[in-house]
Design a protein around this motif. Structure first.
Motif, PDB file in Angstrom:
ATOM      1  N   MET A 191       3.773  -3.502   7.608  1.00  0.00           N
ATOM      2  CA  MET A 191       4.105  -4.614   6.715  1.00  0.00           C
ATOM      3  C   MET A 191       2.968  -4.893   5.735  1.00  0.00           C
ATOM      4  SD  MET A 191       7.116  -5.956   6.716  1.00  0.00           S
ATOM      5  CE  MET A 191       6.865  -7.592   6.026  1.00  0.00           C
ATOM      6  N   VAL A 192       1.732  -4.887   6.229  1.00  0.00           N
ATOM      7  CA  VAL A 192       0.603  -5.127   5.319  1.00  0.00           C
ATOM      8  C   VAL A 192       0.526  -4.020   4.265  1.00  0.00           C
ATOM      9  CG1 VAL A 192      -1.896  -5.362   5.115  1.00  0.00           C
ATOM     10  CG2 VAL A 192      -0.709  -6.412   7.036  1.00  0.00           C
ATOM     11  N   LYS A 193       0.707  -2.784   4.677  1.00  0.00           N
ATOM     12  CA  LYS A 193       0.646  -1.681   3.719  1.00  0.00           C
ATOM     13  C   LYS A 193       1.735  -1.817   2.656  1.00  0.00           C
ATOM     14  CE  LYS A 193      -1.360   1.643   6.969  1.00  0.00           C
ATOM     15  NZ  LYS A 193      -1.101   2.842   7.814  1.00  0.00           N
ATOM     16  N   ALA A 194       2.917  -2.228   3.083  1.00  0.00           N
ATOM     17  CA  ALA A 194       4.018  -2.413   2.131  1.00  0.00           C
ATOM     18  C   ALA A 194       3.707  -3.528   1.146  1.00  0.00           C
ATOM     19  CB  ALA A 194       5.310  -2.705   2.889  1.00  0.00           C
ATOM     20  N   ILE A 195       3.189  -4.634   1.654  1.00  0.00           N
ATOM     21  CA  ILE A 195       2.846  -5.770   0.787  1.00  0.00           C
ATOM     22  C   ILE A 195       1.731  -5.384  -0.178  1.00  0.00           C
ATOM     23  CG2 ILE A 195       1.899  -8.122   0.775  1.00  0.00           C
ATOM     24  CD1 ILE A 195       3.249  -8.405   3.612  1.00  0.00           C
ATOM     25  N   MET A 196       0.725  -4.673   0.351  1.00  0.00           N
ATOM     26  CA  MET A 196      -0.385  -4.227  -0.500  1.00  0.00           C
ATOM     27  C   MET A 196       0.118  -3.320  -1.625  1.00  0.00           C
ATOM     28  SD  MET A 196      -3.584  -5.202   0.678  1.00  0.00           S
ATOM     29  CE  MET A 196      -4.736  -3.856   0.515  1.00  0.00           C
ATOM     30  N   ALA A 197       1.063  -2.437  -1.314  1.00  0.00           N
ATOM     31  CA  ALA A 197       1.583  -1.515  -2.318  1.00  0.00           C
ATOM     32  C   ALA A 197       2.317  -2.264  -3.433  1.00  0.00           C
ATOM     33  CB  ALA A 197       2.515  -0.497  -1.658  1.00  0.00           C
ATOM     34  N   ILE A 198       3.027  -3.303  -3.072  1.00  0.00           N
ATOM     35  CA  ILE A 198       3.741  -4.099  -4.083  1.00  0.00           C
ATOM     36  C   ILE A 198       2.755  -4.902  -4.926  1.00  0.00           C
ATOM     37  CG2 ILE A 198       5.364  -6.006  -4.415  1.00  0.00           C
ATOM     38  CD1 ILE A 198       6.803  -5.019  -1.845  1.00  0.00           C
ATOM     39  N   VAL A 199       1.804  -5.553  -4.258  1.00  0.00           N
ATOM     40  CA  VAL A 199       0.859  -6.421  -4.971  1.00  0.00           C
ATOM     41  C   VAL A 199      -0.073  -5.625  -5.875  1.00  0.00           C
ATOM     42  CG1 VAL A 199      -1.128  -7.972  -4.665  1.00  0.00           C
ATOM     43  CG2 VAL A 199       0.944  -8.287  -3.275  1.00  0.00           C
ATOM     44  N   HIS A 200      -0.638  -4.545  -5.371  1.00  0.00           N
ATOM     45  CA  HIS A 200      -1.664  -3.824  -6.120  1.00  0.00           C
ATOM     46  C   HIS A 200      -1.145  -2.652  -6.949  1.00  0.00           C
ATOM     47  CE1 HIS A 200      -5.084  -6.049  -4.607  1.00  0.00           C
ATOM     48  NE2 HIS A 200      -4.666  -5.891  -3.375  1.00  0.00           N
ATOM     49  N   GLU A 201      -0.020  -2.079  -6.526  1.00  0.00           N
ATOM     50  CA  GLU A 201       0.482  -0.900  -7.234  1.00  0.00           C
ATOM     51  C   GLU A 201       1.775  -1.170  -7.989  1.00  0.00           C
ATOM     52  OE1 GLU A 201       0.732   2.407  -4.481  1.00  0.00           O
ATOM     53  OE2 GLU A 201      -1.003   1.650  -3.366  1.00  0.00           O
ATOM     54  N   GLY A 202       2.351  -2.345  -7.773  1.00  0.00           N
ATOM     55  CA  GLY A 202       3.607  -2.658  -8.439  1.00  0.00           C
ATOM     56  C   GLY A 202       4.788  -1.891  -7.870  1.00  0.00           C
ATOM     57  N   MET A 203       4.652  -1.387  -6.653  1.00  0.00           N
ATOM     58  CA  MET A 203       5.723  -0.590  -6.035  1.00  0.00           C
ATOM     59  C   MET A 203       6.975  -1.430  -5.827  1.00  0.00           C
ATOM     60  SD  MET A 203       5.474   1.739  -2.549  1.00  0.00           S
ATOM     61  CE  MET A 203       4.189   2.788  -3.222  1.00  0.00           C
ATOM     62  N   GLU A 204       8.106  -0.798  -5.942  1.00  0.00           N
ATOM     63  CA  GLU A 204       9.375  -1.470  -5.684  1.00  0.00           C
ATOM     64  C   GLU A 204       9.552  -1.665  -4.172  1.00  0.00           C
ATOM     65  OE1 GLU A 204      11.477  -2.736  -7.865  1.00  0.00           O
ATOM     66  OE2 GLU A 204      10.174  -2.066  -9.520  1.00  0.00           O
ATOM     67  N   PRO A 205      10.163  -2.776  -3.753  1.00  0.00           N
ATOM     68  CA  PRO A 205      10.381  -3.008  -2.321  1.00  0.00           C
ATOM     69  C   PRO A 205      11.135  -1.872  -1.645  1.00  0.00           C
ATOM     70  CG  PRO A 205      10.825  -5.004  -3.559  1.00  0.00           C
ATOM     71  CD  PRO A 205      10.593  -3.920  -4.566  1.00  0.00           C
ATOM     72  N   GLU A 206      12.088  -1.278  -2.352  1.00  0.00           N
ATOM     73  CA  GLU A 206      12.887  -0.190  -1.772  1.00  0.00           C
ATOM     74  C   GLU A 206      12.023   1.041  -1.464  1.00  0.00           C
ATOM     75  OE1 GLU A 206      15.388  -3.090  -3.689  1.00  0.00           O
ATOM     76  OE2 GLU A 206      13.658  -1.977  -4.445  1.00  0.00           O
ATOM     77  N   ASP A 207      10.909   1.169  -2.184  1.00  0.00           N
ATOM     78  CA  ASP A 207       9.979   2.268  -1.903  1.00  0.00           C
ATOM     79  C   ASP A 207       8.922   1.840  -0.886  1.00  0.00           C
ATOM     80  OD1 ASP A 207      11.201   4.040  -3.752  1.00  0.00           O
ATOM     81  OD2 ASP A 207      10.153   3.040  -5.401  1.00  0.00           O
ATOM     82  N   ALA A 208       8.474   0.598  -0.979  1.00  0.00           N
ATOM     83  CA  ALA A 208       7.423   0.117  -0.091  1.00  0.00           C
ATOM     84  C   ALA A 208       7.892   0.015   1.361  1.00  0.00           C
ATOM     85  CB  ALA A 208       6.919  -1.251  -0.561  1.00  0.00           C
ATOM     86  N   ILE A 209       9.192  -0.144   1.560  1.00  0.00           N
ATOM     87  CA  ILE A 209       9.723  -0.299   2.921  1.00  0.00           C
ATOM     88  C   ILE A 209       9.446   0.921   3.781  1.00  0.00           C
ATOM     89  CG2 ILE A 209      12.029   0.617   2.474  1.00  0.00           C
ATOM     90  CD1 ILE A 209      11.279  -2.525   4.527  1.00  0.00           C
TER      91      ILE A 209
END
Length: 277
Positions: free
Chosen positions: A255-273
């Motif tokens: 979960m932290v890695k997914a949140i970090m990817a969205i916050v810092h990399e702008g990743m889409e939730p569908e990819d961060a999951i």
């Protein structure tokens, strides 16, 4: 000849803020003060030992952890020199009478945070509470000392109290954020208002003071929370402060890695999951 005057405390504040808000000006903060505010029942059995959950979270490279002084001391071998530390020095229990639960009490001092090596101080103000004046008095006493030592102050600007009908209403959240700005907060943690459009209004009211979304209760579907994170980042927030949506999840590191990817990399939730599994 140009005379340069150094304001040491402002330099210190700038340096410490840069340890929390990374080079992109954004941050993911893991909040772990729930043992006081909600009690041990908040934690899954495997995370009753605070070292175990903190080891998982700090191991992901999370930007900062927010702890009360006693917990910071207890777990220092886990977080020291691995992530930034924010010390929260107000709190309250749910054991007290219900009509007094809109009041935060002293749980430490600025000097405790300095001794522990903190990069920032955190304190809660329940805007709209019948105890608003007492918490404001505490806030200003904290801020005065923190300013002297160059420590940024994160205000948990929460509209709560008998008169607050809906603490997530955008006008109520905006009011609390404006009050936090006017009371000198360097960072503001506040509630998500339910949409990117309304949260953009909250960010606008902050007038440049960094806004961090409060993670709130854990969501049954992690994708829903990741979409909230994406929305607040697109609305202009600087990040999130998240607790239960991490430590109550079966895969807190993911979960932290997914949140970090969205916050810092702008990743889409569908990819961060993909990090969650």
């Amino acid at each position: 000849m140009v005379l340069i005057l150094y304001n040491f405390n402002q330099v210190g504040k700038k340096v410490r803020l840069s340890r929390i808000l990374k080079s992109d000006g954004k941050a993911v903060v893991f909040a772990f003060d729930h043992g006081v505010e909600h009690g041990p029942k908040d934690f899954p059995p495997e995370h009753i030992d605070p070292n175990k959950i903190l080891e998982k979270v700090v191991g992901t490279g999370v930007d900062a952890v927010m702890l009360l002084p006693g917990m910071a001391a207890l777990t220092h071998n886990v977080w020291a020199n691995k992530t930034s530390l924010i010390i929260k020095i107000t709190s309250k229990t749910n054991l007290r009478p219900e009509d007094q639960r809109f009041l935060q009490s002293v749980f430490g001092y600025v000097e405790d945070a300095i001794a522990l090596g903190a990069d920032a101080i955190a304190a809660t103000v329940y805007w709209g509470s019948q105890y608003e004046d007492a918490m404001l008095s505490l806030w200003f006493s904290i801020r005065e000392v923190a300013e002297r030592y160059g420590l940024p102050c994160l205000q948990l600007a929460y509209p709560r109290g008998p008169a607050i009908k809906n603490m997530y209403d955008v006008e109520i959240v905006k009011y609390g954020v404006r009050a936090a700005v006017e009371s000198g907060a360097d960072l503001i943690k506040t509630y998500y208002t339910g949409s990117k459009e309304t949260f953009a209004e909250v960010v606008k009211v902050a007038s440049g003071i960094p806004i961090l979304m409060s993670g709130g209760p854990s969501r049954e579907n992690p994708m829903d929370f990741l979409r909230d994170v994406k929305n607040v980042m697109e609305a202009g927030a600087q990040g999130v402060v998240v607790g239960r949506n991490v430590f109550q999840h079966k895969n807190p590191s993911g979960m932290v890695k997914a949140i970090m990817a969205i916050v810092h990399e702008g990743m889409e939730p569908e990819d961060a999951i993909k990090f969650v599994g």
